[in-house]
Design an enzyme around this catalytic site. Structure first.
Site: not given
Lengths: 302, 302
Positions: A101, A177, A245
């Site tokens: 990701t 995403k 994150k």
């Protein structure tokens, strides 16, 4: 036509990567693995991998495809282009699937650099968690050239239940995403906010959970993560720091588009604050620490 | 034992109240209705109500139970204790079911005042929307004395698929609904934030909707409300202004407990700003106006 893909290298054998690797073994692919932890490499060999090593240099020339399941764009850079980097050692034309990701901008940068070396990239983030990874039931949201999708079809078949083709432009998979993680992160944080309010107001949490999961206030994350709160079990399935994150990537993406994301930014603050208070390695449901002080619900006698 | 409840007065014949009234008629209850709009009263009589009127005074003495489905605590006060108020006209011991979405503190105040007049109250907010109201399939989250639940069982059977008993203390039903609305409101606002980001980034919205509704980023509200955005149809099923009110109640409840609700407060701002910009009467999915400027997605050729 390129010859049928028969071997694959899985770079990063964390909870997701390890599951993908075993799914590839189960699907009959000649599977190679790499991770910084030698003991994890040894375990994968015991499960039937052709080879696994802290350095993929030994088997790089035998790979028909590579998939990266490391944690960050920096780790992708290091794995591909670092001192012991894989990219220069691959045969020409071998597709590189980036399933970490990462931000759309990072995805585009990696894609351009790989293209410069004659290596096609699939920008292919995944969703579903480690259990689905191990069952070959991930959801993949991927962008890339149609021929790259074709070239890695055996890998996608092995790891995924559902593959969304988000476009041909590298970065679009990462963008989908990113939007997904915006929702996931805010849903976990607001689930914690709601349950903490209920606790403060004296509403039994089991009742609150029952009402929400059977009504229009439900989310996938509420149902999943608030069960951890009810159980008082903050063993990390996915940690607070992962959302520090990921929501950081969401905010950076918003910034790059000069786009306001007030809810995502507020949720980021909540995860970051929980991490700063020392809860970063706990399950992401521990974001509820922002609301309940030093005492986790479920650890009390309630 | 009180004699079995046979008649009911439904006060407030909006989308929820009208549905409850027709569900009561369908269940064979002697049903009375009241609303400020005479034409709605006439329509309910045509559907089989025993009577319906702008003033419930005419039939107050015939009611075995009353249910209030007005919009606010102020309207509850007016309907019960105002100039033409119902409470003094009811027979002793007739239960009053408050199903409006109001703050827990307001619920407790109404309960105390009714108790002073010998009228038991059920604090019974509902969820499910007008379609489920008309089918007798609402979810009720109710607090009150067990004997009050028993006394209004025929009404609850007629209107609800599921009745949660949230406790015996008046205000706890309103509190559970408040927590529910916190989730519902934030979920709608973040759904809009995510879809607007996708639109800005050039991701096709149908694809984004498909990915989210099949993944861990989904919520009940995302699936329901973002379909309106895809359709470009902002006909109000439930309006922006309802969430200005409901998230206002959430914030007031947080304030009364000195409890931080950062995400709820941020979502409130978004609904309030959409309302201020003139979109208050549109469907609550029009909160997306905060992100897309003056142009609603779906109304463009995309």
């Amino acid at each position: 036509m390129t010859p049928k893909m028969n071997s694959v290298g899985v770079i990063g054998l964390g909870s997701m990567g390890y599951g993908v690797a075993t799914s590839c073994i189960a699907a009959g692919l000649e599977t190679y693995g790499s991770d910084i932890r030698p003991e994890v490499c040894a375990r994968l060999i015991a499960e039937g991998a052709a080879d696994a090593s802290t350095s993929p240099a030994a088997f790089a020339g035998r790979l028909d495809a590579v998939i990266l399941l490391v944690v960050s764009a920096a780790q992708c850079e290091e794995a591909l282009f670092g001192e012991d980097g894989l990219a220069p050692k691959l045969r020409p034309g071998v597709p590189v699937v980036i399933s970490a990701t990462i931000a759309p901008a990072d995805s585009r940068r990696l894609g351009a650099r790989l293209a410069g070396m004659g290596l096609p990239m699939l920008d292919a983030p995944v969703s579903g968690g480690s259990i689905k990874a191990g069952k070959g039931q991930l959801t993949v949201m991927a962008a890339g050239a149609p021929e790259t999708f074709d070239a890695v079809a055996p890998l996608l078949d092995a790891m995924a239940e559902k593959v969304y083709r988000t476009g041909t432009q590298i970065g679009d998979g990462a963008m989908v995403k990113t939007v997904h993680q915006l929702l996931a992160g805010v849903h976990i944080a607001v689930a914690a906010e709601a349950m903490a309010l209920a606790a403060r107001a004296g509403i039994p949490l089991e009742l609150m959970y029952d009402v929400v999961t059977h009504s229009a206030g439900n989310s996938w994350m509420f149902a999943d993560r608030m069960q951890h709160v009810l159980d008082g079990d903050y063993t990390p399935r996915s940690a607070v720091d992962i959302f520090v994150k990921d929501l950081g990537l969401v905010n950076a993406t918003g910034d790059s588009l000069s786009f306001p994301l007030p809810l995502a930014r507020k949720a980021y603050e909540l995860f970051a604050k929980a991490s700063e208070q020392g809860f970063g390695k706990l399950d992401d449901s521990a974001v509820i620490m922002n609301y309940v002080g030093s005492e986790l619900p479920g650890t009390r006698d309630n």
